[in-house]
Design an enzyme around this catalytic site. Structure first.
Site, PDB file in Angstrom:
ATOM      1  N   ARG A  33       0.837  -1.211   0.000  1.00 44.50           N
ATOM      2  CA  ARG A  33       0.000   0.000   0.000  1.00 44.50           C
ATOM      3  C   ARG A  33       0.865   1.251   0.000  1.00 44.50           C
ATOM      4  NH1 ARG A  33      -4.422   0.540   4.665  1.00 44.50           N
ATOM      5  NH2 ARG A  33      -2.576   1.027   5.895  1.00 44.50           N
ATOM      6  N   LYS A  52      -2.777   6.752   1.439  1.00 45.42           N
ATOM      7  CA  LYS A  52      -2.648   7.106   2.853  1.00 45.42           C
ATOM      8  C   LYS A  52      -1.612   8.225   2.959  1.00 45.42           C
ATOM      9  CE  LYS A  52      -2.213   4.504   7.165  1.00 45.42           C
ATOM     10  NZ  LYS A  52      -3.152   5.291   7.960  1.00 45.42           N
ATOM     11  N   GLU A 109     -15.909   6.348   6.348  1.00 49.47           N
ATOM     12  CA  GLU A 109     -15.135   5.653   7.380  1.00 49.47           C
ATOM     13  C   GLU A 109     -15.055   6.537   8.612  1.00 49.47           C
ATOM     14  OE1 GLU A 109     -11.126   5.042   5.950  1.00 49.47           O
ATOM     15  OE2 GLU A 109     -10.924   7.132   5.370  1.00 49.47           O
TER      16      GLU A 109
HETATM   17  N1  PMP Z   1      -8.989   4.816   7.530  1.00 49.94           N
HETATM   18  C1  PMP Z   1      -8.074   5.750   7.793  1.00 49.94           C
HETATM   19  C2  PMP Z   1      -8.338   7.156   7.395  1.00 49.94           C
HETATM   20  C3  PMP Z   1      -6.878   5.400   8.438  1.00 49.94           C
HETATM   21  O1  PMP Z   1      -5.962   6.326   8.717  1.00 49.94           O
HETATM   22  C4  PMP Z   1      -6.657   4.053   8.796  1.00 49.94           C
HETATM   23  C5  PMP Z   1      -5.379   3.645   9.461  1.00 49.94           C
HETATM   24  N2  PMP Z   1      -5.287   4.093  10.791  1.00 49.94           N
HETATM   25  C6  PMP Z   1      -7.660   3.111   8.523  1.00 49.94           C
HETATM   26  C7  PMP Z   1      -8.807   3.533   7.868  1.00 49.94           C
HETATM   27  C8  PMP Z   1      -7.493   1.671   8.888  1.00 49.94           C
HETATM   28  O2  PMP Z   1      -6.513   1.084   8.063  1.00 49.94           O
HETATM   29  P1  PMP Z   1      -5.572  -0.081   8.549  1.00 49.94           P
HETATM   30  O3  PMP Z   1      -6.443  -1.210   8.956  1.00 49.94           O
HETATM   31  O4  PMP Z   1      -4.731  -0.401   7.372  1.00 49.94           O
HETATM   32  O5  PMP Z   1      -4.769   0.441   9.682  1.00 49.94           O
END
Ligand code: PMP
Length: 283
Positions: free
Chosen positions: A51, A150, A183
């Site tokens: 990613r 991200k 989210e």
């Molecule tokens: N959404 C956002 C905006 C995030 O920053 C994150 C990570 N903290 C997630 C979802 C969850 O992603 P992951 O399971 O890869 O940590």
């Protein structure tokens, strides 16, 4: 003790510094990963590295290390705290440039990692669940910046977090600019309705979370029906259960949204089964 790796070597905390000309700092120009470490092993490291490199590539940031080199740095960092649980922040910025935006004037990307502890929510949250509010701040739309990248710019997430804190809650739900559920501020969102697990498609503004992927895999193993699609606020209000997922947060039951109880107002059975299965998967 935290561990720091910067531009190719392990350094002391006082050496772990970036330039004030770094475009990660000046413009939020960069990408990052938050990776869980369980018993001295980075969880789903390959997914995180993929990613990260996809995000860097999308932003035309040349990462000066191969995936194997980054993997070696992470593995070595973990080895310095054997058998311990922790959290790694792996960051790639555009690098130091001048005071203009021009990314081409940044000679070399800055890459660093921090291995430290993390506790995002109080322990009680995991047993009792968490109430959310819907933030008025919206998720950055795909047409502005792909939310699957991200990036280092979390300002709208931080604004939403501020809204939650001002409302006396710890977390907020973000909608996209069409009003669909995206989210939470740093976590993905799931709901359970009539035994079916439902989560917003990334196209509606969700990060392709690594924990989200694990939960979807576990659900398939448990033969739970799954829908990845469009989710409206009403779907969440009327859900039987809901929970958030993230590397830092893991799985957190959501028991209330905007003052409305979700389901029974307690962590639900499907959520609890998934939490158990998730802990198994991290062993
Ligand atoms: N959404 C956002 C905006 C995030 O920053 C994150 C990570 N903290 C997630 C979802 C969850 O992603 P992951 O399971 O890869 O940590």
């Amino acid at each position: 003790m935290a561990v720091f790796w910067m531009d190719g070597k392990f350094v002391q905390p006082e050496e772990a510094k970036v330039s004030v000309y770094d475009h990660g700092l000046l413009y939020g120009d960069g990408v990052f990963e938050g990776i869980r470490v369980y018993k001295g092993k980075a969880f789903r490291l390959d997914d995180h590295l993929e990613r990260l490199s996809d995000g860097a590539r999308a932003l035309l940031i040349d990462v000066p290390y191969t995936r194997e080199e980054l993997k070696a740095a992470v593995t070595e960092a973990c080895a310095r705290r054997p058998h311990e649980d922790g959290y790694i922040r792996l960051v790639v910025t555009r690098g130091a440039g001048d005071l203009g935006l021009n990314p081409r004037l940044c000679a070399r990307a800055t890459v660093f990692l921090i291995l430290d502890k993390i506790q995002l929510y109080p322990a009680q949250t995991y047993t009792d669940g968490i109430p959310l509010i819907t933030a008025s701040t919206r998720r950055v739309p795909l047409v502005c910046l792909d939310p699957r990248i991200k990036t280092l710019n979390y300002l709208n997430n931080i604004q939403a977090k501020q809204e939650a804190l001002m409302a006396g809650k710890l977390e907020a739900l973000l909608l996209n600019t069409d009003g669909l559920v995206a989210e939470c501020t740093a976590d993905n969102i799931f709901l359970v309705k009539k035994g079916r697990l439902i989560t917003p498609d990334t196209i509606y503004g969700a990060l392709d979370g690594i924990t989200r992927r694990v939960v979807l895999e576990l659900a398939r193993q448990m033969e739970l029906p799954v829908t990845v699609g469009a989710v409206a606020l009403t779907d969440l209000y009327n859900a039987d259960e809901a929970f958030m997922t993230g590397s830092g947060a893991e799985i957190v039951p959501v028991i209330e949204l905007d003052g409305r109880k979700i389901g029974s107002g307690k962590p639900g059975p499907v959520t609890q089964r998934l939490i158990q299965a998730f802990h198994q998967a991290t062993l």
